[in-house]
Design a protein around this motif. Structure first.
Motif, PDB file in Angstrom:
ATOM      1  N   TYR A  12       0.862  -1.181   0.000  1.00  0.00           N
ATOM      2  CA  TYR A  12       0.000   0.000   0.000  1.00  0.00           C
ATOM      3  C   TYR A  12       0.896   1.227   0.000  1.00  0.00           C
ATOM      4  O   TYR A  12       1.693   1.410   0.930  1.00  0.00           O
ATOM      5  N   SER A  66       0.487   4.291   0.768  1.00  0.00           N
ATOM      6  CA  SER A  66       0.408   5.141   1.962  1.00  0.00           C
ATOM      7  C   SER A  66       1.159   4.504   3.134  1.00  0.00           C
ATOM      8  O   SER A  66       1.805   5.203   3.917  1.00  0.00           O
ATOM      9  N   ARG A  67       1.086   3.185   3.250  1.00  0.00           N
ATOM     10  CA  ARG A  67       1.812   2.499   4.321  1.00  0.00           C
ATOM     11  C   ARG A  67       3.315   2.586   4.077  1.00  0.00           C
ATOM     12  O   ARG A  67       4.086   2.826   5.000  1.00  0.00           O
ATOM     13  N   ARG A 110       4.458   6.045   4.975  1.00  0.00           N
ATOM     14  CA  ARG A 110       4.491   6.253   6.425  1.00  0.00           C
ATOM     15  C   ARG A 110       5.671   5.524   7.051  1.00  0.00           C
ATOM     16  O   ARG A 110       6.325   6.048   7.964  1.00  0.00           O
TER      17      ARG A 110
END
Length: 103
Positions: free
Chosen positions: A60, A62-63, A66
């Motif tokens: 992912y 976004s993961r 982050r």
């Protein structure tokens, strides 16, 4: 999450990070060689789990972003509390990925 097999992980690694595919192949051959030499499957299980985590953390966008942010934050932390906060969030992210890998 792909199954923890060499073929499925190879495809997934190539999709999430093409440059990591070279490292995947090198580590696969090293783990295979060690497994054959020691007559033990632990090197292959370790390899599959490690790359399963890699895929879980990066599948992912976004993961993955982050994860990168938290790693930088821990490295830049100027005090203990700042490092602890970023480390705690990083641990939670790793825990989520481990749950996905364990199925």
């Amino acid at each position: 999450m792909p199954p923890l097999t060499e073929a499925a992980l190879r495809v997934a690694v190539t999709k999430v990070d093409l440059t990591a595919a070279v490292r995947f192949e090198q580590e696969f051959h090293a783990a295979w060689q060690e497994a054959v030499q020691t007559d033990c499957t632990v090197p292959m299980h370790t390899f599959l789990y490690r790359w399963g985590m890699f895929v879980a953390l990066r599948r992912y966008p976004s993961r993955a972003a982050r994860l990168d942010e938290l790693e930088r934050a821990v490295g830049r932390a100027t005090d203990r509390e700042e490092a602890r906060a970023s480390s705690a969030e990083l641990a939670a992210l790793l825990g989520e990925a481990a749950s996905e890998v364990s199925g």
